[in-house]
Design a protein around this motif. Structure first.
Motif, PDB file in Angstrom:
ATOM      1  N   ILE A   1      39.756  39.555  17.659  1.00 42.28           N
ATOM      2  CA  ILE A   1      40.382  38.082  17.286  1.00 42.28           C
ATOM      3  C   ILE A   1      41.880  38.844  17.127  1.00 42.28           C
ATOM      4  N   LEU A   2      42.733  37.867  17.855  1.00 38.41           N
ATOM      5  CA  LEU A   2      43.814  37.104  18.255  1.00 38.41           C
ATOM      6  C   LEU A   2      44.762  36.616  17.252  1.00 38.41           C
ATOM      7  N   LEU A   3      44.266  35.475  17.240  1.00 36.22           N
ATOM      8  CA  LEU A   3      44.816  33.701  16.947  1.00 36.22           C
ATOM      9  C   LEU A   3      43.709  32.595  16.433  1.00 36.22           C
ATOM     10  N   LYS A   4      42.923  32.591  14.966  1.00 36.49           N
ATOM     11  CA  LYS A   4      42.113  32.074  14.254  1.00 36.49           C
ATOM     12  C   LYS A   4      42.659  30.969  14.258  1.00 36.49           C
ATOM     13  N   ARG A   5      42.204  29.839  15.207  1.00 37.23           N
ATOM     14  CA  ARG A   5      42.312  28.165  14.799  1.00 37.23           C
ATOM     15  C   ARG A   5      43.733  27.597  14.274  1.00 37.23           C
ATOM     16  N   VAL A   6      45.075  28.237  14.988  1.00 34.96           N
ATOM     17  CA  VAL A   6      46.286  28.246  14.592  1.00 34.96           C
ATOM     18  C   VAL A   6      47.060  27.134  15.116  1.00 34.96           C
ATOM     19  N   SER A   7      47.087  26.456  13.735  1.00 35.76           N
ATOM     20  CA  SER A   7      47.744  24.323  14.363  1.00 35.76           C
ATOM     21  C   SER A   7      49.411  25.061  13.881  1.00 35.76           C
ATOM     22  N   LEU A   8      50.554  24.242  14.378  1.00 42.95           N
ATOM     23  CA  LEU A   8      51.158  24.627  14.207  1.00 42.95           C
ATOM     24  C   LEU A   8      52.456  23.099  14.811  1.00 42.95           C
TER      25      LEU A   8
ATOM     26  N   ARG B   1      38.750  34.593  25.232  1.00 47.74           N
ATOM     27  CA  ARG B   1      38.429  33.475  25.086  1.00 47.74           C
ATOM     28  C   ARG B   1      39.546  32.664  24.452  1.00 47.74           C
ATOM     29  N   THR B   2      39.990  31.673  25.294  1.00 46.94           N
ATOM     30  CA  THR B   2      41.215  30.583  24.484  1.00 46.94           C
ATOM     31  C   THR B   2      41.099  29.453  23.982  1.00 46.94           C
ATOM     32  N   SER B   3      40.953  29.177  23.131  1.00 46.63           N
ATOM     33  CA  SER B   3      40.308  27.942  22.748  1.00 46.63           C
ATOM     34  C   SER B   3      41.684  27.176  22.026  1.00 46.63           C
ATOM     35  N   GLY B   4      41.658  25.695  22.105  1.00 47.85           N
ATOM     36  CA  GLY B   4      43.163  25.144  21.543  1.00 47.85           C
ATOM     37  C   GLY B   4      44.264  24.394  22.451  1.00 47.85           C
ATOM     38  N   ALA B   5      44.675  23.699  21.968  1.00 51.83           N
ATOM     39  CA  ALA B   5      45.663  23.346  22.468  1.00 51.83           C
ATOM     40  C   ALA B   5      47.528  23.503  22.128  1.00 51.83           C
ATOM     41  N   ILE B   6      48.560  23.820  23.536  1.00 52.52           N
ATOM     42  CA  ILE B   6      49.738  24.245  23.105  1.00 52.52           C
ATOM     43  C   ILE B   6      50.426  22.830  24.101  1.00 52.52           C
ATOM     44  N   TRP B   7      51.346  22.555  23.399  1.00 55.49           N
ATOM     45  CA  TRP B   7      51.821  21.780  24.153  1.00 55.49           C
ATOM     46  C   TRP B   7      53.252  21.972  23.704  1.00 55.49           C
ATOM     47  N   LEU B   8      53.723  22.113  24.947  1.00 57.52           N
ATOM     48  CA  LEU B   8      55.931  22.491  24.447  1.00 57.52           C
ATOM     49  C   LEU B   8      56.325  21.573  25.868  1.00 57.52           C
TER      50      LEU B   8
ATOM     51  N   GLY C   1      60.080  13.896  20.027  1.00 58.30           N
ATOM     52  CA  GLY C   1      60.835  14.254  19.383  1.00 58.30           C
ATOM     53  C   GLY C   1      59.952  15.777  18.546  1.00 58.30           C
ATOM     54  N   ARG C   2      58.540  15.895  19.165  1.00 55.83           N
ATOM     55  CA  ARG C   2      58.215  17.066  19.122  1.00 55.83           C
ATOM     56  C   ARG C   2      58.687  18.181  19.778  1.00 55.83           C
ATOM     57  N   VAL C   3      59.211  19.915  19.575  1.00 52.31           N
ATOM     58  CA  VAL C   3      59.571  20.227  20.748  1.00 52.31           C
ATOM     59  C   VAL C   3      57.712  21.291  20.634  1.00 52.31           C
ATOM     60  N   LEU C   4      57.521  21.772  20.337  1.00 51.90           N
ATOM     61  CA  LEU C   4      56.520  22.769  20.129  1.00 51.90           C
ATOM     62  C   LEU C   4      55.279  22.402  19.581  1.00 51.90           C
ATOM     63  N   VAL C   5      53.614  21.897  20.420  1.00 50.89           N
ATOM     64  CA  VAL C   5      52.518  21.645  19.625  1.00 50.89           C
ATOM     65  C   VAL C   5      51.604  22.934  19.385  1.00 50.89           C
ATOM     66  N   MET C   6      51.481  23.417  18.667  1.00 49.25           N
ATOM     67  CA  MET C   6      49.748  24.590  19.101  1.00 49.25           C
ATOM     68  C   MET C   6      49.163  23.113  17.821  1.00 49.25           C
ATOM     69  N   ARG C   7      47.960  23.289  18.000  1.00 53.08           N
ATOM     70  CA  ARG C   7      46.828  22.811  17.350  1.00 53.08           C
ATOM     71  C   ARG C   7      45.114  23.508  18.035  1.00 53.08           C
ATOM     72  N   ASP C   8      44.599  24.607  16.887  1.00 55.13           N
ATOM     73  CA  ASP C   8      43.482  24.905  16.637  1.00 55.13           C
ATOM     74  C   ASP C   8      42.938  26.135  18.228  1.00 55.13           C
ATOM     75  N   VAL C   9      44.869  26.739  17.854  1.00 53.07           N
ATOM     76  CA  VAL C   9      44.417  27.775  18.155  1.00 53.07           C
ATOM     77  C   VAL C   9      44.162  28.931  18.875  1.00 53.07           C
ATOM     78  N   SER C  10      42.780  29.553  19.264  1.00 51.04           N
ATOM     79  CA  SER C  10      42.583  30.521  18.931  1.00 51.04           C
ATOM     80  C   SER C  10      42.265  31.573  20.038  1.00 51.04           C
ATOM     81  N   LEU C  11      42.342  33.074  20.035  1.00 49.59           N
ATOM     82  CA  LEU C  11      42.698  34.015  21.427  1.00 49.59           C
ATOM     83  C   LEU C  11      42.234  34.682  20.655  1.00 49.59           C
ATOM     84  N   ALA C  12      40.940  35.846  21.741  1.00 45.93           N
ATOM     85  CA  ALA C  12      40.342  36.981  21.410  1.00 45.93           C
ATOM     86  C   ALA C  12      40.103  37.820  22.532  1.00 45.93           C
ATOM     87  N   LEU C  13      40.002  38.962  21.919  1.00 45.97           N
ATOM     88  CA  LEU C  13      40.160  40.253  22.700  1.00 45.97           C
ATOM     89  C   LEU C  13      38.702  40.488  22.696  1.00 45.97           C
TER      90      LEU C  13
END
Length: 797
Positions: free
Chosen positions: A295-302, A337-344, A279-291
């Motif tokens: 820093i593009l994203l900091k520990r994004v969870s949604l 650098r990419t950290s975290g988890a993304i489920w689609l 029932g969860r279509v998109l899950v983002m847990r502690d996602v960070s992206l860096a050039l």
């Protein structure tokens, strides 16, 4: 793959240097007889002798210089002539375009070997006729490539902005179009160089190029072929030399898309975490992206559940679009650098292969990009685009036609077949956005992702479209994640509001709770920027009208699309044009800027006649009347830095300023529009939509015009940035008497700016008066509906 290409390129350059320097390395003169004909290798002649008894090694070392130099010369001439003729054909069009296309078709119809023979027959043998033939063989392909690329560039607004700035056709070709051909040149020049080497080698082998006793690899193969069994090195050595030159070049120009594993230096997908619940279509847990330095994203969870509508809001450059792309696995090529988890749809995005990810997105996601002009192919019709999208999702032609009719009817698009045959340049900005939305909805995907999906639509169109999308999402269990700068727009349909700032999610609340009590100071400021503002009564600087327009009519073909319209704009005055999408607002603005082809009526600027055609206007008129286009990404040339974009108008209109004085004015105007001077070295692709919009405004303001024509100048800005831009425009009016003629979908803008409001519908002015008068007592239904649709917090289910 990258290492192999680098090695191949290095080997090619080594062979290139050896070929050019070879005559200096040869131990013997190329025409000196060293031994009997076809003598075997010995200490004096390590590769033996040729059919005359000359040293094969010396002739091989000397035989590549002319081949390489003439191949480079042929390629340079072919690309130079092809680029100039292709740009000229695209820019001029008409007879010039048809004539050059006909010549290109004639050259393409003649086989290369026959063309070579014809040129040599007319001019005689030798290198010069062969070079001419090589250029003629390569020229039509290069011409067509450049012409197609230039036509695509001509659809971008930065070409029109350059015309409105007063640039000549030559300057537009060299400054606006040519620099953006460099990627095409880099991708194509290796192929053309290979073609030139092949043509020159073949010509020499046939005895049409090099003349004996000149050393030439192709000529050596032809001359010594009868002694192949006696002294094979006389033939094998020049053959190997040609192969060692050609094969590395062939491998170096071979390009394949880089895999996702090649793009990411460090990935920690947190695979030990359990996958999300059903029932969860998109899950983002502690996602960070860096050039490397950002820093593009900091520990994004949604988390987005089935049937939920979530709006992503925040300041320009906060990382909203980056979050959308990351959720779909579209990571920047330069990410380190990419950290975290993304489920689609239950699958891990960061750990699956590119092929699996493409299939997942194709079957699960509908995506509406921020700029539909860049997403739609210029050579593809609306119907063709919809067919491709439907086929990729396994939707039958019958289903596609049925769904398209429903979508077009709900979105206010024409349902007739003629509309499906239109090309992107024949659509308005709002129509392009709605076509992209219709394509994204085909098959009703599990997740609909939209990046500023209605920036080119009026509040009434936005209200109707988003309300239908929200109802359909809840009816079919389709999840929606969309970015919006317009908080009233987001609040009308979203179940939740997610606020971003500086790459972080700072607040997530149910919409009703967020509107009542935001939890963070940043969210509070964001909400306050959209609260109703009091109507301004600002004095207008006294003076005669700067711009007078009488009975202006704009036409497409035989159809009248706008008019008749009368305008009188005095110094310091604000005239705002409002109306439904497609009612003619942008057409009227482009007509005033001299960028519309067919017009009637009369225009005066400062008491002098203002020509309809932009090319007929004087440089002084260009300076006094500046135009800010609707789409900032399209109006800013991506080749140049921000500082270069702002420097060019100063060089053209204020040539007396020194470099230091121009730089000071650039930093001053960047500060005025709320941008840091450090952005001067950035290219447009690295800026957010709101930042791009402010750069476009800064470019118009930097030469201090009398009148600024603004087409949706605040549509890509968040609430706080919009307030800052409004204050900037008001101060310019008060301090310098700048007159503003503004097209906007945001009716809070005229409420703050004051002045006169002109409401248009179906190409005609249906209501006009002071802003206060029309807001308090709107007479026309369109005016009333637009005011109602722009109110904050109105809910639609």
């Amino acid at each position: 793959m990258a290492k192999r290409q680098s090695f191949s390129l290095m080997l090619f350059f080594i062979m290139l240097v050896l070929a050019i320097a070879g005559p200096w390395l040869a131990p013997w003169p190329v025409d000196e007889i060293r031994d009997m004909p076809f003598a075997p290798p010995n200490w004096s002649t390590p590769l033996g002798t040729d059919y005359l008894g000359a040293d094969v090694a010396s002739r091989v070392l000397s035989g590549g210089r002319w081949l390489v130099m003439l191949a480079l010369t042929s390629t340079a001439f072919a690309w130079g002539l092809g680029a100039l003729s292709g740009m000229l054909a695209a820019l001029r069009g008409g007879v010039t375009d048809r004539l050059l296309l006909t010549l290109a078709d004639l050259l393409l119809s003649v086989p290369g070997l026959l063309l070579l023979t014809l040129v040599v027959t007319v001019s005689g043998t030798g290198y010069l006729p062969v070079v001419v033939a090589a250029v003629l063989v390569m020229l039509p392909d290069i011409f067509r490539l450049v012409r197609a690329a230039a036509l695509r560039q001509l659809e971008q607004d930065y070409v029109d902005i350059a015309r409105g700035r007063g640039e000549t056709s030559l300057a537009i070709m060299l400054r606006e179009i040519a620099p953006n051909l460099l990627p095409l040149l880099a991708a194509d020049v290796g192929i053309r160089l290979l073609s030139a080497i092949f043509i020159l080698s073949t010509a020499s082998f046939l005895g049409l190029g090099a003349i004996p006793p000149q050393a030439d690899w192709g000529l050596m193969i032809m001359e010594n072929r009868q002694g192949l069994t006696v002294q094979p090195w006389a033939v094998l050595a020049p053959t190997l030399a040609i192969l060692l030159l050609v094969l590395p070049l062939t491998l170096s120009v071979e390009r394949r898309p880089r895999r996702r594993s090649d793009r990411i230096a460090s990935v920690d997908s947190l695979c030990h975490l359990k996958p999300p619940e059903a029932g969860r279509v998109l899950v983002m847990r502690d996602v960070s992206l860096a050039l490397p330095q950002q820093i593009l994203l900091k520990r994004v969870s949604l988390t987005i559940t089935k049937g939920e509508v979530v709006a992503l809001v925040g300041s320009s450059g906060a990382g909203k679009s980056t979050l959308l792309h990351a959720a779909l696995g579209q990571l920047p090529l330069t990410v380190q650098r990419t950290s975290g988890a993304i489920w689609l749809a239950g699958q891990s995005v960061l750990s699956c292969s590119s092929a699996v990810l493409r299939r997942l997105r194709r079957s699960t996601v509908g995506y509406v990009p921020q700029d539909p002009r860049l997403a739609l192919m210029s050579a593809q019709t609306v119907g063709g685009y919809l067919r491709i999208m439907a086929r990729s999702r396994g939707i039958s032609a019958r289903q596609r036609r049925a769904q398209t009719r429903v979508f077009f009817r709900e979105f206010g698009l024409p349902e007739e077949s003629a509309f499906l045959r239109r090309y992107p340049h024949q659509l308005s900005g709002g129509q392009r956005q709605r076509v992209m939305l219709a394509a994204a909805l085909l098959g009703f995907p599990a997740l609909l992702v939209m990046d500023e999906p209605t920036s080119a639509l009026d509040p009434l169109g936005t209200r109707t479209l988003l309300a239908w999308v929200a109802r359909m999402a809840r009816k079919r269990g389709m999840s929606v994640l969309f970015v919006a700068h317009d908080l009233p727009q987001a609040s009308q349909i979203a179940d939740r509001i997610v606020v971003m700032n500086a790459g972080e999610i700072v607040e997530t609340q149910r919409t009703a709770d967020f509107l009542r009590r935001p939890q963070t100071p940043f969210a509070g400021r964001l909400l306050a920027a959209w609260q109703p503002q009091s109507l301004h009564h600002r004095p207008v600087i006294a003076g005669k009208p700067q711009l007078i327009v009488e009975q202006l009519v704009a036409r497409y073909g035989q159809q009248t699309t706008v008019g008749p319209v009368n305008v009188a704009l005095a110094p310091g005055q604000t005239l705002t044009l409002a109306g439904r999408s497609g009612c003619g607002k942008t057409t009227l603005l482009r007509a005033l800027a001299g960028l519309h082809a067919r017009m009637d009526g009369a225009m005066l600027l400062g008491g002098d006649v203002l020509p309809f055609a932009v090319e007929a206007r004087s440089l002084a008129q260009h300076r006094r009347l500046q135009y800010v286009a609707q789409n900032p990404a399209s109006s800013l040339n991506p080749f140049y830095t921000v500082e270069s974009l702002l420097d060019r108008p100063l060089m053209l209109h204020v040539p007396g300023l020194s470099r230091a004085e121009r730089r000071r004015r650039i930093y001053q105007v960047l500060d005025q529009v709320g941008l840091s001077a450090s952005l001067g070295d950035c290219r447009i692709s690295t800026l957010s939509g709101g930042q791009q919009q402010r750069v476009a405004l800064a470019r118009a303001l930097i030469i201090r015009p009398d009148i600024v024509l603004c087409d949706e100048v605040t549509s890509g800005a968040d609430g706080m940035t919009r307030q800052a831009l409004v204050q900037l425009l008001i101060s310019l009016q008060q301090q310098r008497g700048v007159a503003l003629l503004m097209v906007t979908h945001d009716l809070t803008l005229p409420a703050q700016m004051g002045g006169t409001l002109m409401v248009m519908d179906e190409g005609r002015v249906v209501e006009q008066g002071s802003v206060r008068q029309l807001f308090e007592q709107p007479a026309h239904p369109v005016t009333r509906q637009m005011i109602e649709a722009s109110r904050l917090g109105t809910r639609f289910r």
